[in-house]
Design a protein around this motif. Structure first.
Motif, PDB file in Angstrom:
ATOM      1  N   SER A 110      32.815 -47.758   4.172  1.00  0.00           N
ATOM      2  CA  SER A 110      33.131 -47.035   5.408  1.00  0.00           C
ATOM      3  C   SER A 110      32.451 -45.667   5.420  1.00  0.00           C
ATOM      4  CB  SER A 110      34.638 -46.862   5.561  1.00  0.00           C
ATOM      5  OG  SER A 110      35.271 -48.097   5.647  1.00  0.00           O
ATOM      6  N   ILE A 111      32.475 -44.986   4.298  1.00  0.00           N
ATOM      7  CA  ILE A 111      31.804 -43.683   4.203  1.00  0.00           C
ATOM      8  C   ILE A 111      30.307 -43.845   4.429  1.00  0.00           C
ATOM      9  CG2 ILE A 111      31.204 -41.794   2.633  1.00  0.00           C
ATOM     10  CD1 ILE A 111      33.995 -42.183   1.370  1.00  0.00           C
ATOM     11  N   LEU A 112      29.690 -44.839   3.815  1.00  0.00           N
ATOM     12  CA  LEU A 112      28.261 -45.085   3.972  1.00  0.00           C
ATOM     13  C   LEU A 112      27.914 -45.425   5.414  1.00  0.00           C
ATOM     14  CD1 LEU A 112      25.526 -45.334   2.525  1.00  0.00           C
ATOM     15  CD2 LEU A 112      26.079 -47.752   2.158  1.00  0.00           C
ATOM     16  N   GLN A 113      28.720 -46.258   6.052  1.00  0.00           N
ATOM     17  CA  GLN A 113      28.486 -46.592   7.461  1.00  0.00           C
ATOM     18  C   GLN A 113      28.575 -45.347   8.336  1.00  0.00           C
ATOM     19  OE1 GLN A 113      31.312 -49.586   8.502  1.00  0.00           O
ATOM     20  NE2 GLN A 113      30.121 -51.267   7.628  1.00  0.00           N
ATOM     21  N   HIS A 173      25.789 -41.227  11.617  1.00  0.00           N
ATOM     22  CA  HIS A 173      25.506 -39.827  11.953  1.00  0.00           C
ATOM     23  C   HIS A 173      24.036 -39.476  11.761  1.00  0.00           C
ATOM     24  CE1 HIS A 173      29.461 -38.431  12.992  1.00  0.00           C
ATOM     25  NE2 HIS A 173      29.973 -39.028  11.916  1.00  0.00           N
ATOM     26  N   LEU A 174      23.371 -40.120  10.788  1.00  0.00           N
ATOM     27  CA  LEU A 174      21.944 -39.904  10.627  1.00  0.00           C
ATOM     28  C   LEU A 174      21.169 -40.421  11.833  1.00  0.00           C
ATOM     29  CD1 LEU A 174      21.255 -40.729   6.883  1.00  0.00           C
ATOM     30  CD2 LEU A 174      20.873 -38.547   8.021  1.00  0.00           C
ATOM     31  N   LEU A 175      21.572 -41.583  12.333  1.00  0.00           N
ATOM     32  CA  LEU A 175      20.859 -42.186  13.460  1.00  0.00           C
ATOM     33  C   LEU A 175      21.176 -41.485  14.776  1.00  0.00           C
ATOM     34  CD1 LEU A 175      21.174 -45.977  12.557  1.00  0.00           C
ATOM     35  CD2 LEU A 175      19.188 -44.491  12.274  1.00  0.00           C
TER      36      LEU A 175
END
Length: 98
Positions: free
Chosen positions: A84-87, A92-94
């Motif tokens: 979930s943290i990685l997603q 947010h990067l995209l």
């Protein structure tokens, strides 16, 4: 009722007296090589089965199945949190570039 009791007592006495007439088996004095080989194989086999049974009982005593289930549950919980943290980081990067 009395006749039934008398018959039961007579049958019991007959059974006890018949048991005392049994003749013990006479064992052979000589065993052949095939008999010795079979007895040796049987003893090794029974020893191996007993050893494996002891190991299985020891492993069951460790409650490994329960520990494996707990480990799986804990691992999936931790991985789902990090997933979930990685997603969220990827999202947010995209979206920040737009």
């Amino acid at each position: 009722m009395n006749k039934l009791l008398v018959v039961a007592v007579l049958l019991a006495l007959l059974a006890v007296s018949a048991e005392s007439f049994r003749m013990p088996r006479q064992a052979k004095d000589e065993e052949g090589p095939l008999t010795q080989l079979c007895n040796t194989v049987k003893s090794y086999y029974s020893g191996a089965v007993n050893t494996v049974s002891d190991y299985v009982e020891t492993i069951k005593g460790f409650k490994l199945e329960e520990k494996a289930k707990n480990l799986y549950t804990d691992t999936t919980t931790i991985l789902s949190t990090y997933n979930s943290i990685l997603q969220d980081q990827i999202y947010h990067l995209l979206t920040s570039k737009q």
